[in-house]
Design a protein around this motif. Structure first.
Motif, short mmCIF file in Angstrom:
data_model
loop_
_atom_site.label_atom_id
_atom_site.label_comp_id
_atom_site.label_asym_id
_atom_site.label_seq_id
_atom_site.Cartn_x
_atom_site.Cartn_y
_atom_site.Cartn_z
N VAL A 23 33.83 32.74 42.59
CA VAL A 23 33.48 34.10 42.96
C VAL A 23 31.95 34.21 42.94
O VAL A 23 31.33 33.90 41.92
CB VAL A 23 34.09 35.14 42.00
CG1 VAL A 23 33.65 36.55 42.38
CG2 VAL A 23 35.61 35.04 42.01
N VAL A 24 31.37 34.61 44.06
CA VAL A 24 29.92 34.70 44.16
C VAL A 24 29.53 36.17 44.33
O VAL A 24 30.07 36.87 45.19
CB VAL A 24 29.40 33.88 45.37
CG1 VAL A 24 27.89 33.97 45.46
CG2 VAL A 24 29.86 32.43 45.26
N ALA A 29 27.35 33.13 40.32
CA ALA A 29 28.68 32.63 40.67
C ALA A 29 29.44 32.26 39.41
O ALA A 29 28.84 31.90 38.39
CB ALA A 29 28.55 31.41 41.58
N ILE A 30 30.76 32.36 39.51
CA ILE A 30 31.60 32.00 38.38
C ILE A 30 32.85 31.31 38.93
O ILE A 30 33.38 31.70 39.97
CB ILE A 30 31.95 33.23 37.52
CG1 ILE A 30 32.65 32.80 36.23
CG2 ILE A 30 32.78 34.23 38.30
CD1 ILE A 30 32.70 33.88 35.18
N SER A 31 33.31 30.28 38.24
CA SER A 31 34.47 29.54 38.71
C SER A 31 35.77 30.23 38.32
O SER A 31 35.81 31.03 37.38
CB SER A 31 34.46 28.11 38.14
OG SER A 31 34.84 28.13 36.78
N LYS A 50 33.10 37.93 23.94
CA LYS A 50 31.94 37.43 24.70
C LYS A 50 32.36 37.04 26.12
O LYS A 50 31.65 37.31 27.07
CB LYS A 50 31.34 36.23 23.97
CG LYS A 50 30.10 35.67 24.63
CD LYS A 50 29.54 34.51 23.84
CE LYS A 50 28.36 33.89 24.55
NZ LYS A 50 27.88 32.67 23.90
N ARG A 51 33.54 36.44 26.25
CA ARG A 51 34.03 36.05 27.58
C ARG A 51 34.27 37.29 28.44
O ARG A 51 33.99 37.29 29.63
CB ARG A 51 35.33 35.26 27.48
CG ARG A 51 35.15 33.87 26.95
CD ARG A 51 36.50 33.18 26.96
NE ARG A 51 36.53 32.04 26.08
CZ ARG A 51 36.67 30.79 26.48
NH1 ARG A 51 36.78 30.52 27.76
NH2 ARG A 51 36.69 29.82 25.61
N ILE A 52 34.80 38.34 27.82
CA ILE A 52 35.03 39.57 28.57
C ILE A 52 33.70 40.16 29.02
O ILE A 52 33.55 40.58 30.17
CB ILE A 52 35.82 40.59 27.71
CG1 ILE A 52 37.20 40.06 27.37
CG2 ILE A 52 35.92 41.95 28.41
CD1 ILE A 52 38.08 39.80 28.57
N HIS A 58 33.78 41.41 37.09
CA HIS A 58 34.89 40.96 37.93
C HIS A 58 36.19 41.69 37.62
O HIS A 58 37.09 41.73 38.45
CB HIS A 58 35.09 39.45 37.78
CG HIS A 58 33.86 38.67 38.10
ND1 HIS A 58 33.39 38.53 39.38
CD2 HIS A 58 32.97 38.04 37.30
CE1 HIS A 58 32.28 37.83 39.36
NE2 HIS A 58 31.99 37.53 38.11
N GLY A 59 36.30 42.24 36.43
CA GLY A 59 37.47 43.02 36.04
C GLY A 59 38.67 42.18 35.65
O GLY A 59 38.74 40.98 35.91
N VAL A 60 39.63 42.85 35.04
CA VAL A 60 40.81 42.18 34.51
C VAL A 60 41.69 41.62 35.63
O VAL A 60 42.32 40.58 35.47
CB VAL A 60 41.61 43.11 33.57
CG1 VAL A 60 42.25 44.27 34.32
CG2 VAL A 60 42.66 42.34 32.79
#
Length: 162
Positions: A23-24, A29-31, A50-52, A58-60
């Protein structure tokens, strides 16, 4: 073995490996793997806020969409690893103690019914609540319980809290 190792590497936590998509956004960007583990450890287990925080934009829903195929791949990897271990055992290259492939571990039942007895234990008035001799058994029917609780025959208005 090399193929199995590659598949496990694609789903390894803590890496930015892209399994299926990335997702860019304007912020970077994040995988899908990072999003998936954020859902597992942040949304489901509630162990890693921390991950949240890192994936909040990007949301749940996006985290969940990334987690579903990730969990499926982890399951496939686990089954493939089990099959390799079974093959090693069958060919005599690996000796495992306790006959692990002979022990039943699969539950196929989809409905579980726990029978109850028509018997209630009530405690007599006793200054020592740990005195088990004060427990008295009283037989009664469902109708007796309805009457005792003051319910109508179809149960309380709100059975969840009644």
């Amino acid at each position: 073995m090399a193929g199995l190792k590659t598949e496990w590497t694609k789903t390894q936590d803590g890496r930015s490996t892209v399994r299926a998509y990335k997702v860019v956004t304007e912020d970077g960007a994040i995988s899908d793997v990072e999003l998936g583990f954020a859902y597992i450890y942040g949304d489901v287990v509630h162990a890693d806020p921390k991950r949240i925080a890192q994936t909040e934009e990007h949301g749940v829903v996006e985290r969940y969409k990334a987690a579903v195929p990730l969990v499926a791949q982890l399951m496939i990897n686990t089954i493939a690893t089990l099959n390799v271990i079974k093959l090693f055992v069958e060919r005599g290259h690996l000796d495992l103690p306790g006959e692990p492939f002979e022990r039943t571990v699969t539950v196929t039942a989809t409905e579980f019914v726990t029978p109850i007895q028509n018997f209630v234990h009530t405690s007599a008035v006793n200054p020592n609540p740990h005195d088990l001799n004060a427990v008295v058994g009283t037989l009664f029917t469902y109708e007796d319980a309805i009457e005792m609780l003051g319910w109508q025959a179809d149960g309380p208005e709100d059975a969840a809290t009644g």
